[in-house]
Structure formats: C-alpha cells, structure tokens
Scaffold this motif. Structure first.
Motif, short mmCIF file in Angstrom:
data_model
loop_
_atom_site.label_atom_id
_atom_site.label_comp_id
_atom_site.label_asym_id
_atom_site.label_seq_id
_atom_site.Cartn_x
_atom_site.Cartn_y
_atom_site.Cartn_z
N LEU A 1 0.83 -1.21 0.00
CA LEU A 1 0.00 0.00 0.00
C LEU A 1 0.86 1.25 0.00
O LEU A 1 0.57 2.23 -0.70
CB LEU A 1 -0.93 -0.01 1.22
N ALA B 1 -7.19 -1.10 -1.01
CA ALA B 1 -7.26 0.37 -1.01
C ALA B 1 -8.59 0.85 -1.58
O ALA B 1 -9.21 1.78 -1.03
CB ALA B 1 -6.10 0.94 -1.83
N ALA C 1 -2.43 4.40 -0.30
CA ALA C 1 -3.01 4.91 0.95
C ALA C 1 -1.88 5.30 1.88
O ALA C 1 -0.75 4.81 1.76
CB ALA C 1 -3.88 3.84 1.62
#
Length: 384
Positions: free
Chosen positions: A28, A369, A34
């Motif tokens: 991620l 996400a 994110a």
C-alpha cells in the motif's frame, strides 16, 4: 483523496496473518495507494519488520497478554482478557495515530474487540480484516457465535482472506470483499531439477501447531513406498504450543524419519527452493493457505489439504494435488504418486509457478485500497 488507514494487531509474533498484513502495508505504501500506519499492542519481531518497510509503526503498551483468551481458555481468563482488551481499545481511541486516521482496520478477533471501542471513541469506521474462519470447529461453538455477532454489529465492512472465510461471516448485508493474502512474488527463484525418488526432499512450512498437522504428515511419510531423503519442518511454535513441538520431535524419532526442524525463519525461500515437494497438511479447513502459494512460486510440487482455502488456489492434477485434511492414507497415496514420479512433480511445479502469479500482493493492495476508500466515502456521505 488518499485515505489514511490505521491497522491494528493484538500480537507482534511473526505468524501467518501478521506477516501477510506487513506485506500488505508495504505494498500500500510502495504503490502510494493509501497513507498507512500500524499499531501493535505488544513489542515483538513484527514491530521492526514493519518499520523496515517504511511503515509508521506504534506499540501501545498495556496490560493485555496476547496469550490470554486463547482457544480453550477458561471463563475467568476469557473475562479478564476481554476487560484488558476493552481498556486498550479505549486508550487506542485517543491515540494520535487513531485521531488522524480515516478508517481503522482490525487484523484479528482480539483486535476487533479493541477496535470496536477505539473506532467509536475516534468516530471513524471500523473494518474487520478476517484471517480465520469464524466457525465452531476452530473457535468452539459459543466463542464463534459471540465473535460473529460482534463483527456483525461493530464492523462497517469486512475483508476476508478467502471465499471460505467469507462464508463463515455474519455481514448483515454490509460491504464485504475477498482479499487474498498477497505474496511478494518477484522473479521466480532459480532451483535445481526435481530429484530422483530416493533423494526427494519434502517440506512443510508454517507454525508448528496441532491443527497444522505436522504429526499427520510424519505418519504418512513413514508409510510411503520410498522414504524421502529429508523432511523439513519450517516454522516456529507460538501461543503456548511448544509442547506440540516436543511431541513432533518424539514422533520423528520413534518413526526413524530424517526430520530437520528449523524453528521460525524470516525468509523460508532458500528452504523451499531446496525442496521437491511442499506439503500443506492442516487437519481443519485452512482459511486461505498462503504457504501453498509460496511453495508454488518456489517451484515445489504441492500437496494441500481440502476443504478450505487451498481449494481456491489448487486445481488438483493440474497445478498440485488436494487430499482430505487429516486423512493419513490419502496423504501417503499422494506422496507415493509424487515421490515415484519426478516428471509429474516437474509438470505440477511448472503449472504451480504460473498459478502463483494470481496472488501478487500488489493486486491485493489495489483491491484493499479501493475497498477502504469506499467505506470512508460511504461513512462521509452518511454524515453529510
């Protein structure tokens, strides 16, 4: 808008769920999908491993022992553990990282208890990322019912590690999605060709625990027509399961099997690349079975237990073999068919490497996400 997601784990021991979460957070962050942070409620190996990925990582010290509230705990221990979790949850709700977050993701059933309190105090949505089947054969009838109902009423969304796990959840119609534990694949490692029958090396990767079935494997190996040259048991003992590790050692000695037990290793790939066959031998339905994917990627011929998550990975006879969990005779038959046929092992291993590509952690990160973004967006719209 880039969301800020805070992940919560009750333990920092390097077990399967914690390792999968660390990989997900790294992906991620690396893919800039994110802003992520992690909170553990105790110190342990996963703290530094997560920080090494560049992930903001906190340790919320409290009075909770991750060994409390284990399966089979008595009512007094369960009550004391639950109270400790609720207290930590309240403290977590006021933590600066929680106050900055758009969504809180609970990574275990114990984290769900803490997260229920923390998310309400911080006024952010709670997502439960479920790594275990919430079923009576694993938790016991009453705990499974209680945990299922808590998730049903506390979580605004559910991320399940397989369709098998999702089928055990009480979602109440709230958003739910399957997000397979992604594996960091990279370039397929180089390895030697499959060995002759009498030189075969068999590996089992995973926590040494009763439900993981290492004892079943040893008895099955002892009955094979051609005994392998070596059996590798790769993994440590956690959560008060050391006595089972000693039982496995005694069984290997009694059966005169050439067993090497490595203990926990941070990187099992060198061992897997030295193995001809990877056996997943859980006696209860596995929620997913990321070790199956790891074995495939390493070029092993894979035998895995069914039913459960491995059925979503392996097509038997195409890229691996499936056997009923806990069935020693069936496992012996599968081992005989592979040990005696290096060409079959090679064919399954080649197909398995191709199948493993479907479980790249980058794809999982994109899915997670997007799901968290929808939860945050829905929560924001509901408060307009």
């Amino acid at each position: 808008m880039t969301i800020r997601a805070l992940f919560l784990a009750h333990t920092a021991a390097p077990s399967g769920a914690e390792l999968a979460t660390s990989r997900l957070l790294g992906a991620l962050r690396a893919e800039r999908l994110a802003e992520v942070a992690m909170i553990y409620t105790e110190d342990g190996p996963m703290v530094e491993r997560t920080r090494a990925r560049g992930v903001e990582t906190h340790v919320l010290h409290g009075t909770f022992d991750s060994r409390a509230m284990t399966i089979g705990s008595g009512p007094l221990r369960l009550l004391a553990g639950a109270i400790a979790l609720l207290r930590l949850g309240w403290a977590l709700g006021g933590h600066p990282a929680t106050r900055r977050a758009d969504v809180l993701v609970a990574e275990s059933t114990k984290a769900l208890v803490m997260g229920t309190v923390a998310a309400r105090r911080a006024r952010i949505p709670l997502v439960w990322q479920v790594h275990d089947r919430i079923a009576a054969d694993y938790f016991g009838r009453l705990p499974a019912l209680v945990v299922g109902l808590l998730g049903r009423f506390a979580a605004q969304g559910f991320l399940a590690n397989s369709r098998t796990t999702l089928a055990t959840l009480r979602t109440g119609g709230r958003p739910a999605e399957v997000a397979y534990p992604g594996v960091e694949l990279g370039i397929a490692p180089l390895r030697a060709a499959q060995r002759d029958p009498e030189e075969t090396v068999i590996a089992v990767l995973g926590r040494v625990a009763p439900w993981k079935g290492q004892d079943v494997l040893l008895r099955a190996v002892a009955a094979t027509k051609v005994r392998p040259r070596r059996v590798l048991l790769i993994g440590g003992t956690f959560f008060d399961e050391e006595s089972f590790g000693a039982e496995v050692d005694r069984l290997a000695s009694d059966l005169a099997l050439p067993v090497t037990r490595t203990g926990h290793v941070d990187d099992p790939r060198p061992y897997l690349c030295d193995a001809d066959i990877l056996v997943h031998c859980s006696v209860l339905p596995e929620p997913f079975g990321q070790v199956v994917v790891e074995g495939m990627h390493a070029g092993c011929a894979v035998i895995a237990s069914a039913p459960g998550g491995p059925e979503e990975i392996v097509t038997t006879g195409v890229d691996g073999l499936l056997v009923p969990g806990g069935d020693e005779a069936a496992l012996t038959a599968a081992l005989d068919s592979l040990i005696g046929a290096p060409a079959l092992r090679t064919r399954l291993a080649v197909a398995g490497r191709e199948r493993a590509k479907a479980f790249d952690v980058a794809a999982t990160a994109r899915s997670v996400a997007a799901f968290l973004g929808r939860i945050v967006q829905h929560r924001g719209a509901a408060h307009v």
